[in-house]
Scaffold this motif. Sequence first.
Motif, mmCIF file in Angstrom:
data_model
loop_
_atom_site.group_PDB
_atom_site.id
_atom_site.type_symbol
_atom_site.label_atom_id
_atom_site.label_comp_id
_atom_site.label_asym_id
_atom_site.label_seq_id
_atom_site.Cartn_x
_atom_site.Cartn_y
_atom_site.Cartn_z
ATOM 1 N N TYR A 204 31.739 -14.618 -5.876
ATOM 2 C CA TYR A 204 31.216 -14.149 -4.579
ATOM 3 C C TYR A 204 32.344 -14.080 -3.548
ATOM 4 N N ASN A 205 33.130 -15.141 -3.452
ATOM 5 C CA ASN A 205 34.222 -15.172 -2.472
ATOM 6 C C ASN A 205 35.256 -14.089 -2.761
ATOM 7 N N LEU A 206 35.579 -13.883 -4.045
ATOM 8 C CA LEU A 206 36.556 -12.849 -4.400
ATOM 9 C C LEU A 206 36.045 -11.451 -4.042
ATOM 10 N N MET B 58 36.041 -11.296 -0.047
ATOM 11 C CA MET B 58 37.383 -11.316 0.545
ATOM 12 C C MET B 58 38.177 -10.055 0.213
ATOM 13 N N ASN B 59 37.838 -9.406 -0.905
ATOM 14 C CA ASN B 59 38.576 -8.196 -1.301
ATOM 15 C C ASN B 59 37.979 -6.907 -0.762
ATOM 16 N N LYS B 60 36.754 -6.960 -0.225
ATOM 17 C CA LYS B 60 36.071 -5.706 0.134
ATOM 18 C C LYS B 60 36.810 -4.909 1.203
ATOM 19 N N ASP B 61 37.554 -5.574 2.079
ATOM 20 C CA ASP B 61 38.305 -4.848 3.104
ATOM 21 C C ASP B 61 39.781 -4.688 2.732
ATOM 22 N N VAL B 62 40.136 -5.178 1.542
ATOM 23 C CA VAL B 62 41.529 -5.102 1.089
ATOM 24 C C VAL B 62 41.662 -4.112 -0.052
ATOM 25 N N ASN B 63 40.799 -4.291 -1.060
ATOM 26 C CA ASN B 63 40.814 -3.414 -2.231
ATOM 27 C C ASN B 63 39.399 -3.320 -2.771
ATOM 28 N N ILE B 64 38.704 -2.254 -2.431
ATOM 29 C CA ILE B 64 37.286 -2.125 -2.766
ATOM 30 C C ILE B 64 37.059 -2.095 -4.275
ATOM 31 N N ASP B 65 38.022 -1.566 -5.034
ATOM 32 C CA ASP B 65 37.878 -1.509 -6.496
ATOM 33 C C ASP B 65 37.887 -2.917 -7.091
ATOM 34 N N VAL B 66 38.776 -3.740 -6.576
ATOM 35 C CA VAL B 66 38.828 -5.138 -7.037
ATOM 36 C C VAL B 66 37.551 -5.869 -6.620
ATOM 37 N N ALA B 67 37.111 -5.628 -5.384
ATOM 38 C CA ALA B 67 35.874 -6.248 -4.892
ATOM 39 C C ALA B 67 34.691 -5.865 -5.775
ATOM 40 N N LYS B 68 34.617 -4.594 -6.151
ATOM 41 C CA LYS B 68 33.534 -4.116 -7.023
ATOM 42 C C LYS B 68 33.576 -4.814 -8.380
ATOM 43 N N LYS B 69 34.773 -5.007 -8.887
ATOM 44 C CA LYS B 69 34.927 -5.654 -10.198
ATOM 45 C C LYS B 69 34.295 -7.045 -10.188
ATOM 46 N N TYR B 70 34.601 -7.811 -9.128
ATOM 47 C CA TYR B 70 34.053 -9.169 -9.039
ATOM 48 C C TYR B 70 32.554 -9.150 -8.717
ATOM 49 N N GLU C 172 39.385 -23.399 -1.485
ATOM 50 C CA GLU C 172 38.535 -23.625 -0.321
ATOM 51 C C GLU C 172 39.347 -24.042 0.904
ATOM 52 N N THR C 173 40.347 -24.900 0.689
ATOM 53 C CA THR C 173 41.167 -25.340 1.833
ATOM 54 C C THR C 173 41.954 -24.177 2.416
ATOM 55 N N TYR C 174 42.476 -23.318 1.545
ATOM 56 C CA TYR C 174 43.207 -22.147 2.044
ATOM 57 C C TYR C 174 42.258 -21.203 2.790
ATOM 58 N N LYS C 175 41.058 -21.033 2.256
ATOM 59 C CA LYS C 175 40.085 -20.155 2.924
ATOM 60 C C LYS C 175 39.764 -20.678 4.318
ATOM 61 N N ASN D 16 42.413 -20.073 6.978
ATOM 62 C CA ASN D 16 42.673 -18.654 7.229
ATOM 63 C C ASN D 16 43.874 -18.094 6.468
ATOM 64 N N ASP D 17 44.162 -18.677 5.306
ATOM 65 C CA ASP D 17 45.192 -18.126 4.434
ATOM 66 C C ASP D 17 44.478 -17.429 3.280
ATOM 67 N N ALA D 18 43.998 -16.222 3.563
ATOM 68 C CA ALA D 18 43.163 -15.501 2.594
ATOM 69 C C ALA D 18 43.917 -15.183 1.309
ATOM 70 N N GLU D 19 45.189 -14.821 1.433
ATOM 71 C CA GLU D 19 45.967 -14.435 0.253
ATOM 72 C C GLU D 19 46.083 -15.595 -0.729
ATOM 73 N N SER D 20 46.424 -16.783 -0.223
ATOM 74 C CA SER D 20 46.540 -17.960 -1.093
ATOM 75 C C SER D 20 45.179 -18.347 -1.667
ATOM 76 N N ALA D 21 44.137 -18.235 -0.826
ATOM 77 C CA ALA D 21 42.785 -18.559 -1.294
ATOM 78 C C ALA D 21 42.402 -17.666 -2.465
ATOM 79 N N MET D 22 42.666 -16.361 -2.337
ATOM 80 C CA MET D 22 42.322 -15.417 -3.407
ATOM 81 C C MET D 22 43.126 -15.700 -4.677
ATOM 82 N N ASN D 23 44.374 -16.141 -4.515
ATOM 83 C CA ASN D 23 45.201 -16.470 -5.680
ATOM 84 C C ASN D 23 44.572 -17.601 -6.492
ATOM 85 N N TYR D 24 44.113 -18.639 -5.790
ATOM 86 C CA TYR D 24 43.533 -19.790 -6.492
ATOM 87 C C TYR D 24 42.125 -19.483 -7.005
ATOM 88 N N TYR D 25 41.351 -18.691 -6.262
ATOM 89 C CA TYR D 25 40.043 -18.267 -6.772
ATOM 90 C C TYR D 25 40.230 -17.446 -8.056
#
Length: 412
Positions: free
Chosen positions: A371-373, A376-388, A338-341, A344-353
């Motif tokens: 939900y956050n994963l 946050m992934n929908k504009d980066v990797n839609i396949d990963v976003a779909k998985k979550y 949450e603190t990383y999110k 505005n450090d999305a990459e670190s936030a996604m790592n901890y999520y």
Amino acid sequence: MDKSKKIYKKALLSFEKGHIDKAIQLCEECISMDINNSAALDLKGMLCYFKGNLNEAKTVWKLNVNANRDVSAKKYLEDTIEDEARLNYYIIALKRIKNVEIKEALELLDKCSESSYNCINVDNHKAICYIRQGRYQKAIESIEKVLKVDANNEMALKSRKELIDLGVIKGAFNMKKVYKPAAAIVVILLLVLGTVEIKNYIKNNRTQTKKTIMKKTAPNKTVKKEVKKPVEKPKVPKKEEVFNTEELQTAVNNKDFNKIYDYEEKWKDNKNIKVNDKILLSKAMDMLLGDGVQYFYKAGTDLIKNKNYEGAKDNLLKAYKYGEKNYLYSDIIYFIAETYKNTNDAESAMNYYSMYDQKFEKGSYEETVLYNLAIMNKDVNIDVAKKYAEKLSNNYPKSIYNNSNISAIINK
């Protein structure tokens, strides 16, 4: 005012007009944009509570307590303890009505009315009982209570039509005289809470003046620069650090966990310290693994409340370093994300999520994490976003996070 707060105000206005389902829909839209909107979470929980959806109300309030440490939500949860018994009274009352035991049914419904839980259904059945007894004025009051909260409620409108057919009332109710339930007070309080500005930002504009220095030289003249040899500075021998036993002992005695943490980081791998100092360092390590983790976790979450995310991150990372075997470990990982999110450090936030999802799939924050994963992934990797998104939809079909945003990702 951000979009989430504007939608929240619309939800309040919808509720005040008696459009409870629209208000719930707007609350969900609001929460999907900002999970930290504690007022919207409180309101949605309250509306579900009025409709008799106790489990959904409790889920929303628990989420608000976990995500935002919301005091109101905690109080609402405490007040629901006796509502299980009220639900039993309500179920028995329905059986009494069916058996035309109206007096007994009303006694049970009166017990239900000691709280606002399930008030729509309770007041509807009270109206039916009063009509059966010929106590029409009491029936009108009960119907008005329902329509104040849910203006389109079919059961209340049916009872109202019955009274019109009996000639007891004519035309529409005078809504100016409508009884105002406890929900009206809640609306006022939530409206105030929802419009308070959390932070005032002061922007200091600094103007930097650039000076351009033009050096002119003769057209065919070369200027030779004298190259100076750098003066070598005499090497100063480094002072060898000495383990300060007295300072660490004082830190241990005073439970100064920040000082203890610094000592552990500096000396834990040093093989040259004395035996007594090693024993003291081991004692300090045990303190860090126990009370120290809790200290840094509490300090971090308190700073999150004050929106000091950098300070919170610093404390939570200390808790994380020594907290793997602590019962707070899952919470620590979630709040670090949450603190990383929020910085505005999305990459670190996604790592901890992701770490939370892998280690604590059944944890309290799993719905929020998925939900956050997904988002946050929908504009980066839609396949990963779909998985979550699919995992959230399949595992938590009734979750408030399983909303239109998740459906849109799944259908892409």
